[in-house]
Each structure stands twice: as C-alpha cells, then as structure tokens.
Design a protein around this motif. Structure first.
Motif, PDB file in Angstrom:
ATOM      1  N   VAL A 198       0.836  -1.202   0.000  1.00 45.59           N
ATOM      2  CA  VAL A 198       0.000   0.000   0.000  1.00 45.59           C
ATOM      3  C   VAL A 198       0.870   1.249   0.000  1.00 45.59           C
ATOM      4  N   GLU A 199       1.912   1.246   0.796  1.00 48.38           N
ATOM      5  CA  GLU A 199       2.788   2.415   0.897  1.00 48.38           C
ATOM      6  C   GLU A 199       3.478   2.719  -0.436  1.00 48.38           C
ATOM      7  N   ALA A 200       3.653   1.712  -1.270  1.00 49.16           N
ATOM      8  CA  ALA A 200       4.314   1.896  -2.558  1.00 49.16           C
ATOM      9  C   ALA A 200       3.399   2.547  -3.599  1.00 49.16           C
ATOM     10  N   LEU A 201       2.112   2.635  -3.327  1.00 50.17           N
ATOM     11  CA  LEU A 201       1.180   3.214  -4.297  1.00 50.17           C
ATOM     12  C   LEU A 201       1.297   4.732  -4.329  1.00 50.17           C
ATOM     13  N   ASP A 202       1.221   5.294  -5.502  1.00 52.03           N
ATOM     14  CA  ASP A 202       1.450   6.719  -5.713  1.00 52.03           C
ATOM     15  C   ASP A 202       0.582   7.652  -4.852  1.00 52.03           C
ATOM     16  N   PRO A 203      -0.707   7.408  -4.685  1.00 50.40           N
ATOM     17  CA  PRO A 203      -1.502   8.366  -3.904  1.00 50.40           C
ATOM     18  C   PRO A 203      -1.184   8.367  -2.405  1.00 50.40           C
ATOM     19  N   VAL A 204      -0.504   7.337  -1.927  1.00 46.71           N
ATOM     20  CA  VAL A 204      -0.327   7.129  -0.486  1.00 46.71           C
ATOM     21  C   VAL A 204       0.913   7.857   0.030  1.00 46.71           C
ATOM     22  N   ASP A 205       0.700   8.678   1.058  1.00 46.42           N
ATOM     23  CA  ASP A 205       1.811   9.379   1.703  1.00 46.42           C
ATOM     24  C   ASP A 205       2.339   8.621   2.917  1.00 46.42           C
ATOM     25  N   ASP A 206       1.468   7.858   3.560  1.00 48.83           N
ATOM     26  CA  ASP A 206       1.855   7.118   4.760  1.00 48.83           C
ATOM     27  C   ASP A 206       0.934   5.911   4.898  1.00 48.83           C
ATOM     28  N   ALA A 207       1.508   4.765   5.212  1.00 53.98           N
ATOM     29  CA  ALA A 207       0.710   3.568   5.488  1.00 53.98           C
ATOM     30  C   ALA A 207       1.203   2.965   6.791  1.00 53.98           C
ATOM     31  N   ARG A 208       0.266   2.467   7.570  1.00 48.85           N
ATOM     32  CA  ARG A 208       0.604   1.877   8.861  1.00 48.85           C
ATOM     33  C   ARG A 208      -0.430   0.822   9.220  1.00 48.85           C
ATOM     34  N   LEU A 209      -0.030  -0.071  10.103  1.00 50.48           N
ATOM     35  CA  LEU A 209      -0.974  -1.060  10.609  1.00 50.48           C
ATOM     36  C   LEU A 209      -1.914  -0.410  11.608  1.00 50.48           C
ATOM     37  N   GLY A 210      -3.132  -0.912  11.640  1.00 54.17           N
ATOM     38  CA  GLY A 210      -4.081  -0.455  12.631  1.00 54.17           C
ATOM     39  C   GLY A 210      -3.708  -0.949  14.013  1.00 54.17           C
ATOM     40  N   ASP A 211      -4.359  -0.404  14.999  1.00 49.03           N
ATOM     41  CA  ASP A 211      -4.132  -0.826  16.376  1.00 49.03           C
ATOM     42  C   ASP A 211      -4.835  -2.164  16.597  1.00 49.03           C
ATOM     43  N   PRO A 212      -4.215  -3.092  17.320  1.00 47.34           N
ATOM     44  CA  PRO A 212      -4.840  -4.399  17.509  1.00 47.34           C
ATOM     45  C   PRO A 212      -6.098  -4.372  18.379  1.00 47.34           C
ATOM     46  N   ASP A 213      -6.234  -3.339  19.209  1.00 49.05           N
ATOM     47  CA  ASP A 213      -7.347  -3.310  20.153  1.00 49.05           C
ATOM     48  C   ASP A 213      -8.362  -2.192  19.923  1.00 49.05           C
ATOM     49  N   ASP A 214      -7.930  -1.089  19.334  1.00 49.28           N
ATOM     50  CA  ASP A 214      -8.793   0.084  19.226  1.00 49.28           C
ATOM     51  C   ASP A 214      -8.578   0.751  17.874  1.00 49.28           C
ATOM     52  N   ILE A 215      -9.557   0.663  16.999  1.00 49.60           N
ATOM     53  CA  ILE A 215      -9.387   1.207  15.638  1.00 49.60           C
ATOM     54  C   ILE A 215      -9.209   2.725  15.621  1.00 49.60           C
ATOM     55  N   PHE A 216      -9.560   3.387  16.709  1.00 53.40           N
ATOM     56  CA  PHE A 216      -9.472   4.849  16.733  1.00 53.40           C
ATOM     57  C   PHE A 216      -8.090   5.374  17.135  1.00 53.40           C
ATOM     58  N   VAL A 217      -7.227   4.531  17.662  1.00 53.68           N
ATOM     59  CA  VAL A 217      -5.896   4.984  18.103  1.00 53.68           C
ATOM     60  C   VAL A 217      -5.116   5.637  16.956  1.00 53.68           C
ATOM     61  N   PRO A 218      -4.971   4.994  15.795  1.00 50.36           N
ATOM     62  CA  PRO A 218      -4.229   5.676  14.727  1.00 50.36           C
ATOM     63  C   PRO A 218      -4.972   6.896  14.171  1.00 50.36           C
ATOM     64  N   ILE A 219      -6.284   6.884  14.211  1.00 49.05           N
ATOM     65  CA  ILE A 219      -7.048   8.051  13.746  1.00 49.05           C
ATOM     66  C   ILE A 219      -6.779   9.233  14.668  1.00 49.05           C
TER      67      ILE A 219
END
Length: 141
Positions: A58-79
């Motif tokens: 995903v990070e290699a795709l042109d539109p993407v500036d940053d890619a990261r894994l989600g949090d294992p317990d809380d989907i809102f942590v990276p947001i």
C-alpha cells in the motif's frame, strides 16, 4: 494541510484499491492509510497476505503518503494520532457513517466521513481480492 485517512484490508491489491485511494487522496493533500490487522478482519475471510507485506504494498502506491498497521485493540488509536480532516470510506466498506461519526464525536475528533464512488469493472476485470482468490482456485486449485 488537509489530512485524509483511508482504511482497509488491502489483501491482494487490485484496480479497485487504486481507485479508492486516488479518490481518497483527492479529498485532501496528504493520504494516510490504515491497513487492518489480521485479527481485526472479522467481516470476511482472513487475509492471505501477511500484515507487514500489505503495508509495504500500500505504501508503494502513488496516492499514499503514509501507510501503517491499525491498532490491535482500538481502531481509533491511529485516527487520533493522525487527526484527519476526512475519513474516506470505500464504496462497499461495511461501516455505518452515522455510527462512525458518533464514535468520532465521542472521542473529540472533528472530521468529515465521506464515501468514495465505486469503480465499474471492465470486461474480465477483477475488483475484489475475494474474486481474485476464487479465480486462482478455479484455474489452479
């Protein structure tokens, strides 16, 4: 700066993913993609491709500036860490926009939630990781 968050499993990349990420990027000027952890994918079959490899692709795709894994317990942590202006949902993602907006507000996150358009499949075009897997099994299984 207008950061946008897109999220998904991105198991086997296909043109539908590229369409989603291009439209998401057009909603702002920096696109952050949260790639779902395998343990958090409960609405469909578990991913075939390992987590770190999906992030790398995903990070290699042109539109993407940053890619990261989600949090294992809380989907809102990276947001919360990104603090986006917009969360872009794929046209077929299972999220309920009103519920998501309410959950964001409860956490003090002020951002829009918008759904991107779908991409019409061309002749013999596969726009689903599941359909790609099915085709592989049909032809090589």
């Amino acid at each position: 700066m207008r950061p946008v968050v897109a999220q998904g499993t991105f198991d086997i990349l296909h043109p539908g993913h590229v369409h989603y990420l291009r439209e998401a990027k057009a909603m702002g000027d920096r696109l952050h993609v949260i790639v779902a952890r395998e343990t958090n994918v409960t609405h469909k079959a578990a991913p075939v491709v390992p987590e770190r490899q999906r992030v790398e692709m995903v990070e290699a795709l042109d539109p993407v500036d940053d890619a990261r894994l989600g949090d294992p317990d809380d989907i809102f942590v990276p947001i919360e860490a990104i603090d986006p202006a917009v969360i872009a949902l794929g046209h077929d993602q299972h999220h309920d926009i009103e519920k998501l907006e309410s959950q964001l507000a409860d956490r003090g996150l002020d951002c829009a939630v918008e759904r991107v358009s779908g991409r019409a499949a061309g002749a013999d075009e596969l726009l689903s990781s599941g359909r790609i897997i099915d085709r592989i099994l049909e032809q090589r299984g």
